[in-house]
Design an enzyme around this catalytic site. Structure first.
Site, PDB file in Angstrom:
ATOM      1  N   CYS A  61     -50.721  19.963   7.612  1.00  0.00           N
ATOM      2  CA  CYS A  61     -49.416  19.423   7.984  1.00  0.00           C
ATOM      3  C   CYS A  61     -48.380  19.585   6.878  1.00  0.00           C
ATOM      4  O   CYS A  61     -48.703  19.544   5.695  1.00  0.00           O
ATOM      5  CB  CYS A  61     -49.542  17.942   8.306  1.00  0.00           C
ATOM      6  N   ARG A 120     -48.400  26.772   6.155  1.00  0.00           N
ATOM      7  CA  ARG A 120     -49.550  25.898   5.941  1.00  0.00           C
ATOM      8  C   ARG A 120     -50.451  25.824   7.178  1.00  0.00           C
ATOM      9  O   ARG A 120     -51.571  25.356   7.096  1.00  0.00           O
ATOM     10  CB  ARG A 120     -49.065  24.489   5.594  1.00  0.00           C
ATOM     11  N   TRP A 133     -50.993  19.837  11.998  1.00  0.00           N
ATOM     12  CA  TRP A 133     -52.262  20.541  12.224  1.00  0.00           C
ATOM     13  C   TRP A 133     -53.209  19.446  12.701  1.00  0.00           C
ATOM     14  O   TRP A 133     -53.577  18.556  11.930  1.00  0.00           O
ATOM     15  CB  TRP A 133     -52.733  21.183  10.917  1.00  0.00           C
ATOM     16  N   ASN A 192     -49.421  13.645   6.450  1.00  0.00           N
ATOM     17  CA  ASN A 192     -50.384  14.717   6.190  1.00  0.00           C
ATOM     18  C   ASN A 192     -51.632  14.050   5.643  1.00  0.00           C
ATOM     19  O   ASN A 192     -51.547  13.248   4.716  1.00  0.00           O
ATOM     20  CB  ASN A 192     -49.792  15.701   5.156  1.00  0.00           C
ATOM     21  N   GLY A 193     -52.814  14.367   6.206  1.00  0.00           N
ATOM     22  CA  GLY A 193     -54.059  13.775   5.705  1.00  0.00           C
ATOM     23  C   GLY A 193     -54.747  12.981   6.798  1.00  0.00           C
ATOM     24  O   GLY A 193     -54.470  13.170   7.991  1.00  0.00           O
ATOM     25  N   GLU A 237     -65.802  39.149   1.434  1.00  0.00           N
ATOM     26  CA  GLU A 237     -64.353  38.951   1.531  1.00  0.00           C
ATOM     27  C   GLU A 237     -63.752  39.835   2.638  1.00  0.00           C
ATOM     28  O   GLU A 237     -62.893  39.396   3.403  1.00  0.00           O
ATOM     29  CB  GLU A 237     -63.717  39.257   0.162  1.00  0.00           C
ATOM     30  N   LYS A 265     -61.740  38.308   5.776  1.00  0.00           N
ATOM     31  CA  LYS A 265     -60.354  38.700   6.075  1.00  0.00           C
ATOM     32  C   LYS A 265     -60.250  39.210   7.511  1.00  0.00           C
ATOM     33  O   LYS A 265     -59.319  38.862   8.235  1.00  0.00           O
ATOM     34  CB  LYS A 265     -59.885  39.812   5.125  1.00  0.00           C
ATOM     35  N   GLU A 282     -60.621  36.254  10.008  1.00  0.00           N
ATOM     36  CA  GLU A 282     -59.558  35.243  10.089  1.00  0.00           C
ATOM     37  C   GLU A 282     -58.263  35.767  10.689  1.00  0.00           C
ATOM     38  O   GLU A 282     -57.552  35.023  11.352  1.00  0.00           O
ATOM     39  CB  GLU A 282     -59.327  34.520   8.755  1.00  0.00           C
ATOM     40  N   HIS A 286     -83.517  43.319   6.360  1.00  0.00           N
ATOM     41  CA  HIS A 286     -84.262  42.097   6.681  1.00  0.00           C
ATOM     42  C   HIS A 286     -83.688  41.371   7.894  1.00  0.00           C
ATOM     43  O   HIS A 286     -83.982  40.199   8.099  1.00  0.00           O
ATOM     44  CB  HIS A 286     -84.292  41.166   5.462  1.00  0.00           C
ATOM     45  N   LYS A 292     -53.213  26.869   5.576  1.00  0.00           N
ATOM     46  CA  LYS A 292     -53.145  27.462   4.240  1.00  0.00           C
ATOM     47  C   LYS A 292     -53.773  26.551   3.206  1.00  0.00           C
ATOM     48  O   LYS A 292     -54.467  26.981   2.310  1.00  0.00           O
ATOM     49  CB  LYS A 292     -51.671  27.730   3.894  1.00  0.00           C
TER      50      LYS A 292
HETATM   51  C1  AGP Z   1     -58.436  32.903   2.556  1.00  0.00           C
HETATM   52  O1  AGP Z   1     -57.948  34.045   3.163  1.00  0.00           O
HETATM   53  C2  AGP Z   1     -58.587  31.747   3.389  1.00  0.00           C
HETATM   54  N1  AGP Z   1     -57.477  31.460   4.192  1.00  0.00           N
HETATM   55  C3  AGP Z   1     -59.326  30.549   2.845  1.00  0.00           C
HETATM   56  O2  AGP Z   1     -60.663  30.916   2.846  1.00  0.00           O
HETATM   57  C4  AGP Z   1     -58.956  29.998   1.442  1.00  0.00           C
HETATM   58  O3  AGP Z   1     -59.308  30.925   0.464  1.00  0.00           O
HETATM   59  C5  AGP Z   1     -59.679  28.652   1.221  1.00  0.00           C
HETATM   60  O4  AGP Z   1     -59.243  27.734   2.190  1.00  0.00           O
HETATM   61  C6  AGP Z   1     -59.471  28.082  -0.160  1.00  0.00           C
HETATM   62  O5  AGP Z   1     -58.144  27.739  -0.393  1.00  0.00           O
HETATM   63  P1  AGP Z   1     -57.626  27.446  -1.856  1.00  0.00           P
HETATM   64  O6  AGP Z   1     -57.766  28.716  -2.645  1.00  0.00           O
HETATM   65  O7  AGP Z   1     -56.204  27.033  -1.689  1.00  0.00           O
HETATM   66  O8  AGP Z   1     -58.485  26.357  -2.427  1.00  0.00           O
END
Ligand code: AGP
Length: 607
Positions: free
Chosen positions: A2, A27, A74, A98-99, A479, A483, A486, A502, A602
């Protein structure tokens, strides 16, 4: 997650609130809303979905007023809908949050017993109802706020508007971040300096348990029953830094910023004249460190996984790496004299924050690598090594990752030097590889048409994609898969190439693209065997390697991408770039929302 904005001003605030909400979109959110005071009464407009829906509501039903609050939500408690969108209001107050209010059930029970009626499914409504209940008991807004702070449990940032009070706006924080902005006859409260950037660069950050009363000409901050002072600083973020420039998406802009931001980061941690790393004085002695524990989430966790190879290889230090959400509850024994390294772009990720609190309580020295120096993780660390990536807006982390890796490699080199496991010649060789890295990343970026072609012809049509790598390329395979998942919503798995036989080898057939991250390094031959095993099962192989690697395996791949030849130690930083661009162009080909993928946020400020 949020985003919050509040403004007490001179001019109509709704356009400014919406403008700030646009800067908070990054965010992640699923509904939004604004509330102002109109002739002393709270009036609000809310909408499910993207901000354009809220703007459409405002176009048909404008909202005047010179004081107001806004929110991007969110969903945590209650589905994304207009009814659950913030501001949540009673006839006395409107609240954005937020929270999570952890004791909301208990409070709701008490408030319902008082005869109060709830209109939403949110935990936030208990804040609005609780303050209203205090106001109805003849408390002043300040008394009501102070009392509410005593009752609320959990992590939250709040902004609160009071009916009939054009002269005050309140904010509060526990856990989630909240900044106060100082303008000329206007005051602001917002989730971060980004939200406030075009309004003002004079900001202060509230600390846990602070609450603030804003007036048009200033503010008073309280903690417990006492007034406290919080330093006002000049934020380094300007409005100009948060545009897309000529790029179609923030993600693409941020990918292209990597040569520059890696260079900026290196300027802080490396001396090109002496070809040696230059770190601040560390609050521990590398020769006495009993153990290193690294913790993070998501992409930042993969950066930690790469760093484990560096610390072990260059400094002969043993390193445990664990995702923060596991570490915090597993409660492992941490030997005294240990160092906990936390890595986070936002510095607000609640699991990482909780993990460092656990490590701190267990007498570990906390060193954090963060991109937001005023964040909670930074503030709670014994030492912060900032990444100089600048604001990262796209939900998919790109430039933050490569700068995290850059800092972590400098740290591992420093450890190797201090422990006598890395000779001055080896340090100079690695320093040179780092100095040349921005140019090599630039070369990798210049292959953009090739990534686009692979994305469109091989990846975008796939249902499943496998990414393979060995050694420090294994986290890059992870990674790459993250990517792709997501932002393109294609199922992808990252695997250690040697582990493929395996289990995941059973997935491979002519419909499954297999992206192999294979710089020529000491274990290239082993990766080559796994490559051939995948080929023998009919997999569509996409090879990411250098000239030597492509020369050796290129004829068996459906497509090979030839990256610059670099020292294998820095290869994970370079090879992060092609996996980012493959995911980016696949998402573009699929037409997904690249910068704000569904369900993601975010800054993950809830568990
Ligand atoms: C990365 O592309 C992601 N959106 C996510 O995994 C992110 O790296 C993770 O939430 C950690 O966030 P931070 O680096 O702000 O702690």
């Amino acid at each position: 997650m949020c985003g919050i904005i509040g403004i007490i001003g001179k001019a109509p605030v709704t356009p400014l609130l919406v403008d700030a909400l646009k800067r908070l979109e990054y965010r992640g959110y699923d509904s939004s809303g604004v509330a102002t005071l109109v002739n002393g009464h709270i009036d609000r407009r809310r909408a499910e979905g993207k901000l354009v829906n809220l703007e459409a509501r405002l176009a048909s039903e404008p909202l005047p007023g010179t004081i107001g609050i806004g929110h991007t939500r969110w969903a945590t408690h209650g589905k994304p809908s207009e009814r659950n969108a913030h501001p949540i209001a009673t006839d006395r107050v409107a609240v954005v949050h937020n929270g999570i209010i952890e004791n909301f059930q208990e409070l709701k029970g008490e408030l319902v017993a008082e005869g109060r009626h709830f209109d939403s499914d949110t935990d936030t409504e208990v804040v609005a109802q609780l303050i209203t209940s205090y106001l109805e008991k003849q408390m002043s807004p300040e008394q009501a706020m102070g009392k509410a702070m005593e009752r609320l449990r959990g992590a939250f940032a709040l902004a609160i508007l009071f009916s009939g009070r054009h002269d005050i706006l309140m904010g509060a924080r526990r856990g989630s971040s909240l900044a106060v902005g100082y303008g000329d006859g206007e005051m602001y409260v917002g989730t971060d300096a980004l939200a406030l950037a075009p309004f003002t660069r004079q900001v202060s950050y509230l600390e846990d348990d602070d609450w603030v009363v804003l007036r048009a000409d200033g503010c008073t901050v309280y903690q417990g029953g006492f007034e406290v002072k919080r330093e006002v600083r000049q934020s380094g973020i300007s409005g100009a830094m948060i545009g897309k420039g000529n790029h179609r998406h923030f993600m693409l802009k941020e990918i292209h910023e990597q040569p520059a931001v890696i260079g900026d980061t290196l300027q802080t941690y490396l001396d090109p004249a002496t070809r040696s790393v230059t770190l601040p004085v560390l609050p521990f002695d590398w020769n006495k460190v009993s153990r290193i524990t690294m913790t993070a989430c998501g992409t930042a966790y993969y950066a930690c996984m790469v760093a484990k190879y560096w610390f072990e290889g260059l400094a002969r230090l043993s390193v445990e790496v664990e995702v923060a959400s596991e570490l915090r509850y597993r409660e492992p024994p941490l030997p005294e004299g240990g160092v906990c390294i936390a890595v986070s772009q936002s510095g607000e990720t609640v699991d990482t924050l909780a993990a460092i609190r656990y490590a701190k309580a267990n007498k570990q020295t906390i060193l954090s690598v963060v991109n937001v120096p005023e964040s909670a993780i930074a503030r709670e660390s014994h030492l912060v090594l900032p990444t100089l990536a600048g604001p990262e807006i796209s939900v998919a982390s790109t430039k933050a990752t490569t700068t995290q890796l850059t800092v972590l490699l400098c740290l591992a080199i420093a450890a190797g030097r201090a422990r006598g496991t890395l000779s001055p010649e080896a340090e100079a060789r690695l320093a040179l590889a780092l100095i040349e890295l921005p140019a090599h990343v630039n070369q990798a970026l210049n292959m953009e048409e090739e990534y686009r072609r692979v994305a469109e012809t091989v990846l975008a049509e796939a249902r499943d994609v496998l990414y393979l790598g060995r050694g420090s390329s294994f986290p890059i395979a992870l990674e790459g898969a993250l990517k792709l998942k997501e932002i393109s919503y294609i199922h992808a798995e990252g695997y250690a190439a040697g582990e493929m036989k395996h289990g995941p080898i059973a997935l491979i057939d002519e419909t499954v693209p297999v992206v192999v991250v294979a710089p020529t390094d000491a274990i290239f031959d082993k990766t080559a065997s796994n490559f051939e095993q995948a080929k023998a099962r009919g997999g569509k192989l996409v090879l990411l390697s250098d000239a030597a690697g492509v020369g050796r395996l290129g004829n068996q791949a459906v497509v090979s991408l030839t990256l610059p030849t670099v020292d294998p130690v820095v290869a994970p930083i370079l090879y992060t770039v092609p996996v980012q661009l493959l995911a980016y162009y696949t998402a573009v080909a699929k037409g997904t929302d690249v910068d704000q993928p569904r369900n993601l946020a975010k800054s993950v400020t809830v568990e």
